[in-house]
Design an enzyme around this catalytic site. Structure first.
Site, PDB file in Angstrom:
ATOM      1  N   GLU A 144      -0.492  -3.434 -21.682  1.00  0.00           N
ATOM      2  CA  GLU A 144      -1.757  -3.978 -21.415  1.00  0.00           C
ATOM      3  C   GLU A 144      -2.351  -3.344 -19.425  1.00  0.00           C
ATOM      4  O   GLU A 144      -1.847  -3.643 -19.135  1.00  0.00           O
ATOM      5  CB  GLU A 144      -2.045  -5.024 -21.072  1.00  0.00           C
ATOM      6  CG  GLU A 144      -1.717  -6.177 -22.323  1.00  0.00           C
ATOM      7  CD  GLU A 144       0.113  -6.393 -22.025  1.00  0.00           C
ATOM      8  OE1 GLU A 144       0.781  -5.969 -22.670  1.00  0.00           O
ATOM      9  OE2 GLU A 144       0.318  -7.906 -21.871  1.00  0.00           O
ATOM     10  N   CYS A 151       3.949  -5.674 -21.768  1.00  0.00           N
ATOM     11  CA  CYS A 151       4.015  -5.017 -22.275  1.00  0.00           C
ATOM     12  C   CYS A 151       3.313  -3.188 -21.857  1.00  0.00           C
ATOM     13  O   CYS A 151       3.762  -2.634 -21.576  1.00  0.00           O
ATOM     14  CB  CYS A 151       3.768  -5.456 -23.726  1.00  0.00           C
ATOM     15  SG  CYS A 151       5.268  -6.889 -24.724  1.00  0.00           S
TER      16      CYS A 151
END
Length: 844
Positions: free
Chosen positions: A438, A436
């Site tokens: 990171e 997502c």
């Protein structure tokens, strides 16, 4: 004119795109059969060799499929956009869902009766042998209790393989697998037989040699298949294409790529093997424009490739990433809704020596996203002070097409955040994005990102109930509400609850970490991560240069708004007592808690609650774990005699100033709530010798796990969705996009080094034309100047989404941004669709 528009894809690419859009995802049994067959035959071997032999058996026998029109090849399934199973991770949920998986709410899959029969035969072998079984056996009863009561979940690695990593793609593509085999051979020669770790090191290197040799053979099987197809192909153009595919697969990935076409083919084969080894979430390609551009630059310069053909190849590569799929249990599928594999691919940013990294391929990647109009891969750009305006304008032009891409990340925050964790400046500048949101160092880090979902809003609710969930004393006793004389008294209690539960988050994550270390080592993936081969240690054993564990929080805005509402009305204005507020919350402000609004933890009686209850019991290997009755459900009658009183309280709390409107007093409280969590997380260490680091992002778990949370002091009703990521609560950011972004920027993003997520939604009219494009870019620059970490956009109007809900057949390829990923809108569960529809529509 700033807007340049986007070209049209080739007919081939349109056909390949249609193949993905029209595919019906299926579960296939082939890999499960092959790995079970191998494990039965290798029961006397060390686990690392069993893992290697299993992958070897899969790569040597998995059906080789070349689809029509493909220019780059490599797939894991016979059917398009389908998936294999990974019973070594977990399997019981598969058998339990055979009859419901095709009709479930989120991410349904077809499975043939033949494959069901096959799986019923092979899956029972894995009884008590899975990674999930071992992880569960390590967990204390208290940890299991926390999971069962919706405080946190570790489902990502609990049920599935290790992922959330960017390997060294440059090494794989440029050097080739034979060179890496030679590295392992040289390492074997260097080992001292008197070293106590000699045996382990030897076994690891032999495992690397085994899997890389099998991977070379896997590509050779594609070469043979292409030759076989070419021999009977009557179309001379397609025959030539197949022969070129055969030649490419003969050379790569065994050897280093010599041109852009070979580099594309080597990349896809590598990506497919990473996925078939573990089915890990988010095996992300990272900085694709950096490691692939040298091949393109050389080919364009010497005239061996045209720009148009290079673009078509690039489009074909992105199509292949959409062909990958992953099946999850029904509860996890709701948290990760949208058939996503979370492959984050990036462009832009700066080089490792601090210069602008934008190149021609960076722009071509945007063209590809516009061509495909698909939900995968997750396309991201890095932005810094040296980012050319042209690049940012082009990204905004792409974003306003309405696909939710690209996501945008701020180098000026992320690089310091990473160096603060002990990563060198050189490596930090080279970060890529995973899953997502990171950040991670390509080829050097095992970040164990997305390690847990921690429901901060639930912990706030537990604080108000003195450590209880219903009648169950699940947290410490930190005081009844009528004992809090000041806001600081309450915040001290909240912090103690956070401290208490984060301890069990760390325990749970480390139990899962140990289980993968013992049963789930990944010799293929480890081959492309420093310093695994030189140290002869796999990534699950701590072989990476950098090791982290990243559990993420959600419910931050809900917590901040709730605490501010408590401050204003209970301690400042004194227009309500804490006891009165708690009474109203326990009664859900007078609203009935029906099957759509009751917290999951209230009982195990509704279908979805019973599913969750049964699922957790099976996962934990426990029977009879009971959900205690939560006070919000237990105290709420169907018709409440105090409705008028409770509605007055709710209206007052709901009208309180909220996070998302650039109000310092409110925003600083949200910042503090997030910091309490982040600072507590970083106290812990993992079995691989690394540190825990916090993130703030939910995937789509803010909807699913909102069901575990009763009514909150901010006026939110029980079981309603929580705010997504760092975003303000839906509909509460009412002062425009710059005010909303300013609030989000005030959170301490640098301490949340595992990533933060901010969604904005624009009306298409707000960003139309050149002025709209400039306004769009200005919001991003302003947000990043104020030290926001990440932002992504939906550019779509509410009416379109409502019509897509009502007439899904007309919107089969409508792509929206969900959380840290995009998905086909019509494939999402209605409750996730509703969450997206309800987000604030910003305009200037």
């Amino acid at each position: 004119m700033l807007a340049k528009g986007f070209s049209k894809p080739t007919d081939r690419v349109e056909r390949l795109r249609s193949m993905i859009v029209n595919a019906v995802p299926c579960i296939e049994a082939e890999r499960a059969v092959l790995i079970t067959e191998s494990y039965k035959a290798t029961e006397g071997l060390p686990m690392i060799m069993r893992r290697a032999k299993a992958l070897e058996n899969i790569l040597n026998n998995l059906t080789v499929t070349i689809r029509d029109d493909e220019l780059v090849v490599g797939t894991l399934t016979k059917a398009v956009r389908s998936c294999q199973l990974f019973p070594e991770n977990s399997y019981k949920w598969v058998m339990d869902e055979f009859d419901t998986i095709e009709t479930r709410m989120a991410d349904p899959f077809k499975i043939s009766e033949e494959d069901k029969a096959t799986l019923r035969e092979v899956l029972p072998y894995w009884e008590d042998k899975t990674i999930s079984d071992l992880a569960s056996s390590y967990m204390s009863e208290k940890t299991q209790e926390c999971i069962a009561n919706g405080i946190f979940t570790v489902g990502n690695y609990f049920f599935g393989g290790v992922g959330h990593i960017i390997i060294d793609y440059d090494k794989a593509i440029r050097r080739g697998y034979k060179a890496i085999i030679q590295d392992a051979v040289e390492a074997l020669k260097s080992f001292d037989c008197n070293d106590p770790e000699f045996i382990q090191k030897t076994q690891f290197c032999k495992a690397v040699i085994t899997v890389l040799s099998a991977a070379i053979n896997f590509a050779k099987r594609y070469s043979d298949k292409a030759k076989e197809m070419a021999a009977v192909e009557t179309n001379p153009t397609r025959k030539a294409e197949l022969l070129q595919i055969a030649a490419n697969c003969e050379n790569v990935p065994a050897n280093g790529a010599t041109n852009f076409y070979e580099a594309c083919q080597s990349f896809i084969i590598t990506q497919m093997i990473l996925q078939v080894e573990s089915s890990g979430h988010s095996e992300s390609p990272g900085r694709f424009d950096q490691y692939m551009y040298p091949y393109l630059e050389k080919d364009l310069a010497n005239g061996s490739i045209t720009k148009d053909f290079a673009q078509e190849l690039l489009d074909c590569v992105f199509v292949k990433l959409n062909d990958l799929n992953k099946v999850r249990d029904q509860i996890s599928a709701q948290a990760f809704a949208g058939f996503q594999v979370f492959q984050n691919i990036g462009a832009g940013g700066q080089t490792e020596d601090g210069m602008d990294a934008t190149n021609e391929l960076s722009y071509m990647m945007m063209e590809t996203v516009a061509h495909l109009r698909l939900s995968a891969p997750s396309f991201s750009i890095r932005v810094w002070q040296g980012t050319p305006d042209e690049f940012l304008y082009r990204a905004c032009e792409l974003a306003r097409l309405g696909y939710g891409l690209p996501a945008m990340y701020n180098d000026e925050v992320i690089i310091p955040a990473l160096t603060n964790r002990g990563i060198s400046l050189h490596d930090a500048r080279g970060y890529g994005l995973i899953g997502c949101v990171e950040p991670s160092v390509p080829g050097k880090e095992q970040g164990w990102h997305d390690a847990a979902f921690v429901n901060v809003a639930k912990i706030l609710e537990i604080t108000i109930h003195n450590g209880k969930v219903g009648d169950l004393q699940i947290g410490p006793k930190t005081g009844e509400v009528d004992t809090f004389k000041t806001l600081e008294d309450f915040m001290e209690a909240f912090q103690k609850q956070i401290e208490y539960f984060v301890y069990y988050v760390a325990e749970a994550d480390n139990c899962v970490d140990y289980a993968h270390m013992e049963r789930g080592e990944l010799p293929f993936l480890s081959s492309f991560v420093a310093d695994c081969i030189s140290d002869a240690k796999g990534i699950c054993a701590g072989g990476a240069k950098y090791n982290f564990t990243g559990p993420q929080a959600f419910g931050v805005a809900d917590s901040g708004d709730s605490v501010y509402a408590i401050k204003k009305h209970i301690f400042d204005n004194k227009d309500i007592t804490f006891a009165e507020l708690k009474e109203a919350m326990d009664a859900n402000f007078g609203y009935p808690v029906d099957s759509d609004t009751a917290p999951c933890s209230a009982s195990a009686e509704t279908d979805i609650e019973k599913d969750l209850y049964d699922q957790i019991c099976k996962i934990l290997g426990k029977e009879g774990i009971s959900f205690s009755k939560q006070s919000t459900a237990a105290a709420a009658p169907a018709i409440c005699s105090n409705n008028e009183k409770y509605e007055r309280i709710r209206a007052m709390m709901d009208a309180t100033e909220c996070f998302g409107n650039d109000i310092d007093e409110v925003d600083m409280i949200a910042r503090r709530c997030a910091q309490i969590y982040c600072y507590e997380v970083e106290k812990y260490r993992n079995p691989r010798g690394g540190q825990f680091q916090a993130g703030i992002y939910p995937v789509s778990a803010n909807v699913l796990f909102g069901k575990d949370v009763g009514a909150l002091p901010d006026g939110r009703l029980a079981k309603k969705p929580l705010a997504d990521g760092c975003s303000p609560r839906a509909g509460k950011d009412v002062k425009g996009p710059t005010a909303a972004a300013a609030s989000v920027a005030k959170l301490d993003h640098e301490v949340a080094s595992n990533g933060t997520l901010y969604n904005q939604k624009f009306l298409p009219s707000a960003v139309a034309g050149d002025q709209g494009l400039m306004n769009f870019a200005a919001v991003i620059r302003s947000y990043f100047d104020k030290k926001g970490m990440h932002v992504q956009f939906n550019v779509v109007d509410k009416e379109t989404l409502l019509d897509a809900q009502a007439h899904p057949e007309n919107y089969k390829d409508l792509v929206v941004r969900v959380a840290g990923y995009s998905a086909m809108f019509t494939e999402l569960a209605k409750e996730v669709q509703d969450d997206i529809i309800n987000r604030t529509e910003q305009h200037f």
